[in-house]
Design a protein around this motif. Structure first.
Motif, short mmCIF file in Angstrom:
data_model
loop_
_atom_site.label_atom_id
_atom_site.label_comp_id
_atom_site.label_asym_id
_atom_site.label_seq_id
_atom_site.Cartn_x
_atom_site.Cartn_y
_atom_site.Cartn_z
N LEU A 43 -14.01 0.30 21.09
CA LEU A 43 -15.03 -0.74 20.93
C LEU A 43 -14.39 -2.14 20.97
O LEU A 43 -14.91 -3.04 21.63
CB LEU A 43 -15.79 -0.54 19.62
CG LEU A 43 -16.88 -1.57 19.30
CD1 LEU A 43 -17.97 -1.55 20.37
CD2 LEU A 43 -17.45 -1.31 17.92
N ILE A 44 -13.28 -2.31 20.26
CA ILE A 44 -12.59 -3.60 20.25
C ILE A 44 -12.24 -4.03 21.67
O ILE A 44 -12.50 -5.16 22.08
CB ILE A 44 -11.32 -3.52 19.38
CG1 ILE A 44 -11.68 -3.38 17.90
CG2 ILE A 44 -10.42 -4.75 19.59
CD1 ILE A 44 -10.52 -3.00 17.00
N GLY A 77 -11.16 7.55 22.00
CA GLY A 77 -12.33 7.45 21.14
C GLY A 77 -12.56 8.82 20.53
O GLY A 77 -12.08 9.83 21.05
N HIS A 78 -13.30 8.86 19.42
CA HIS A 78 -13.49 10.16 18.78
C HIS A 78 -14.79 10.28 18.01
O HIS A 78 -15.39 9.29 17.61
CB HIS A 78 -12.30 10.48 17.85
CG HIS A 78 -12.27 9.68 16.59
ND1 HIS A 78 -12.80 10.15 15.40
CD2 HIS A 78 -11.79 8.44 16.33
CE1 HIS A 78 -12.63 9.23 14.47
NE2 HIS A 78 -12.02 8.18 15.00
N TYR A 79 -15.17 11.51 17.80
CA TYR A 79 -16.32 11.90 16.99
C TYR A 79 -16.17 11.34 15.57
O TYR A 79 -15.06 11.32 15.03
CB TYR A 79 -16.39 13.43 16.97
CG TYR A 79 -17.30 14.00 15.91
CD1 TYR A 79 -18.66 14.07 16.11
CD2 TYR A 79 -16.77 14.48 14.71
CE1 TYR A 79 -19.50 14.60 15.13
CE2 TYR A 79 -17.59 15.01 13.73
CZ TYR A 79 -18.96 15.06 13.95
OH TYR A 79 -19.78 15.58 12.98
N ASN A 84 -16.07 2.71 15.17
CA ASN A 84 -17.04 2.68 16.27
C ASN A 84 -18.03 3.82 16.00
O ASN A 84 -17.88 4.92 16.53
CB ASN A 84 -16.36 2.86 17.63
CG ASN A 84 -17.34 2.71 18.78
OD1 ASN A 84 -18.53 2.56 18.59
ND2 ASN A 84 -16.81 2.75 19.99
N PRO A 85 -19.05 3.55 15.17
CA PRO A 85 -19.95 4.62 14.74
C PRO A 85 -21.00 5.04 15.78
O PRO A 85 -21.91 5.82 15.46
CB PRO A 85 -20.63 4.03 13.50
CG PRO A 85 -20.57 2.55 13.71
CD PRO A 85 -19.31 2.29 14.48
N ALA A 86 -20.87 4.58 17.01
CA ALA A 86 -21.82 4.96 18.06
C ALA A 86 -21.69 6.44 18.40
O ALA A 86 -20.68 7.07 18.11
CB ALA A 86 -21.55 4.12 19.31
N ASP A 94 -17.69 2.91 26.18
CA ASP A 94 -16.70 2.00 25.63
C ASP A 94 -15.29 2.37 26.09
O ASP A 94 -14.49 1.48 26.42
CB ASP A 94 -16.75 2.00 24.10
CG ASP A 94 -18.01 1.36 23.54
OD1 ASP A 94 -18.70 0.62 24.27
OD2 ASP A 94 -18.31 1.61 22.35
N ILE A 95 -15.00 3.66 26.14
CA ILE A 95 -13.67 4.10 26.61
C ILE A 95 -13.47 3.66 28.05
O ILE A 95 -12.42 3.11 28.40
CB ILE A 95 -13.51 5.63 26.46
CG1 ILE A 95 -13.43 6.03 24.98
CG2 ILE A 95 -12.27 6.12 27.22
CD1 ILE A 95 -13.56 7.53 24.74
#
Length: 127
Positions: A43-44, A77-79, A84-86, A94-95
């Motif tokens: 996300l950043i 990114g991860h679960y 990044n709570p999306a 985002d990735i």
């Protein structure tokens, strides 16, 4: 394994560290993974904010690539990410965006995206 380096821009969440390291080592047959961690780095990087975090990530990646000879950078990114709570689909976007931005840094390294699911299994993100 060759004593060479890979780089992961990974979440600080401890649950994703080992799965990412193991996957990269097995997939790319390298011994070391430089871990650059932030909460929700996909996300950043996708948003380019906060700029100070982006510059810090970039600086650390450049050390890994230029000093350790890393020839691959993975954006992860991860679960269940607190940073990044999306949901998964948004995180995959985002990735992909983050990978594009890291590619713009003109590093001498391949840049890929990785997703870690709720079973802590790593999969490559198709770009």
């Amino acid at each position: 394994m060759k004593k060479e380096f890979l780089t992961a821009i990974n979440c600080m969440d401890g649950r994703v560290q080992e799965p990412v390291i193991q996957w990269l080592q097995e997939e790319y047959r390298k011994e070391y993974v430089d871990m650059i961690t932030e909460p929700g780095p996909n996300l950043i990087l996708a948003e380019g904010q906060p700029k100070s975090n982006v510059e810090s990530i970039k600086s650390r990646v450049e050390i890994s690539v230029n000093k350790h000879g890393s020839d691959l950078v993975a954006v992860v990114g991860h679960y269940d990410c607190a940073g990044n709570p999306a949901g998964k689909e948004k995180q995959l976007e985002d990735i992909k965006s983050a990978v594009d931005k890291v590619k713009d840094w003109d590093l001498d390294a391949e840049v890929i995206g990785l997703w870690v699911d709720k079973e802590w299994k790593v999969e490559r993100v198709e770009l």
